[in-house]
Motif scaffolding. Structure first.
Motif, mmCIF file in Angstrom:
data_model
loop_
_atom_site.group_PDB
_atom_site.id
_atom_site.type_symbol
_atom_site.label_atom_id
_atom_site.label_comp_id
_atom_site.label_asym_id
_atom_site.label_seq_id
_atom_site.Cartn_x
_atom_site.Cartn_y
_atom_site.Cartn_z
ATOM 1 N N TYR A 81 0.849 -1.192 0.000
ATOM 2 C CA TYR A 81 0.000 0.000 0.000
ATOM 3 C C TYR A 81 0.885 1.242 0.000
ATOM 4 N N SER A 82 0.478 2.277 -0.724
ATOM 5 C CA SER A 82 1.188 3.549 -0.716
ATOM 6 C C SER A 82 0.160 4.674 -0.728
ATOM 7 N N LEU A 86 -0.005 15.533 -1.399
ATOM 8 C CA LEU A 86 0.690 16.810 -1.508
ATOM 9 C C LEU A 86 -0.292 17.914 -1.140
ATOM 10 N N SER A 87 0.065 18.677 -0.114
ATOM 11 C CA SER A 87 -0.774 19.774 0.342
ATOM 12 C C SER A 87 0.125 20.728 1.118
ATOM 13 N N THR A 91 1.975 13.992 3.252
ATOM 14 C CA THR A 91 1.769 12.653 3.797
ATOM 15 C C THR A 91 2.363 11.649 2.821
ATOM 16 N N SER A 92 3.125 10.720 3.366
ATOM 17 C CA SER A 92 3.628 9.595 2.584
ATOM 18 C C SER A 92 3.709 8.402 3.520
ATOM 19 N N ILE A 112 5.289 9.364 7.041
ATOM 20 C CA ILE A 112 4.887 10.624 7.656
ATOM 21 C C ILE A 112 3.437 10.920 7.312
ATOM 22 N N GLY A 113 2.764 11.579 8.227
ATOM 23 C CA GLY A 113 1.404 12.057 8.013
ATOM 24 C C GLY A 113 1.339 13.503 8.443
ATOM 25 N N ALA A 114 0.972 14.395 7.541
ATOM 26 C CA ALA A 114 0.946 15.833 7.815
ATOM 27 C C ALA A 114 2.277 16.270 8.433
ATOM 28 N N ASN A 115 3.380 15.797 7.828
ATOM 29 C CA ASN A 115 4.759 16.132 8.208
ATOM 30 C C ASN A 115 5.193 15.582 9.571
ATOM 31 N N ARG A 116 4.509 14.578 10.104
ATOM 32 C CA ARG A 116 4.883 13.996 11.394
ATOM 33 C C ARG A 116 5.042 12.496 11.248
#
Length: 179
Positions: A81-82, A86-87, A91-92, A112-116
């Protein structure tokens, strides 16, 4: 399948054992393609905040967002899963699940999710009379899959466990601990 306008975008990770209803609202254009081994979702538009009543459904656009969600069946027992967004915050999240044998499944997700940062692992075991779901998630207090105002969904963190024993069709015992 092409969609234009307001839509609900599911965002369920392979390690989500205790809540399978993560999603966010979007307003834009999406393309979903499915094959025997792959599922791809492309979306460009905005996140949105929806308001619903029995006779009225409206939404208000929020932030610009582009995403690519991808699932690939490697074999009958393994899937990759990937989830990439981009916002204003990125999130990756990459995940994997593997059916090891009759009723035994393991999964992992990280990124990362929302840069965390985020990392999770889970194990599921299913038999006729026994069901065990265990997982461990490391996510900071400010972790979000995507930065949206609503719907607000609590992430499980730390160690989580659910055990169900069902000795008869009319009788079941449940033990659960969730953070």
């Amino acid at each position: 399948d092409w969609k234009v306008g307001d839509q609900i975008i599911p965002f369920v990770l392979p390690t989500d054992l205790f809540n399978h209803s993560y999603y966010f609202m979007g307003r834009g254009l999406s393309l979903e393609k499915r094959t025997d081994t792959d599922r791809m979702l492309f979306y460009a538009g905005t996140t949105s905040l929806g308001y619903r009543t029995p006779f009225l459904n409206v939404a208000r656009s929020q932030r610009g967002v582009e995403l690519v969600f991808y699932q690939h069946r490697i074999s009958p027992t393994k899937r990759f899963y990937s989830y990439n967004i981009l916002s204003s915050e990125q999130t990756s999240l990459e995940g994997f699940d593997w059916m090891l044998g009759k009723g035994l499944k393991v999964a992992a997700t990280g990124g990362i999710g929302a840069n965390r940062g985020y990392a999770a692992g889970s194990v599921e075991y299913e038999r006729d009379w026994l069901s065990v779901q265990a997982g461990y998630t490391h996510a900071g207090d400010s972790f979000r899959r995507i930065d949206v105002q609503a719907p607000l969904a609590a992430e499980t963190t730390g160690a989580n466990l659910r055990v169900q024993i069902q000795p008869a069709s009319w009788l079941a015992f449940n033990l659960s601990h969730q953070n």
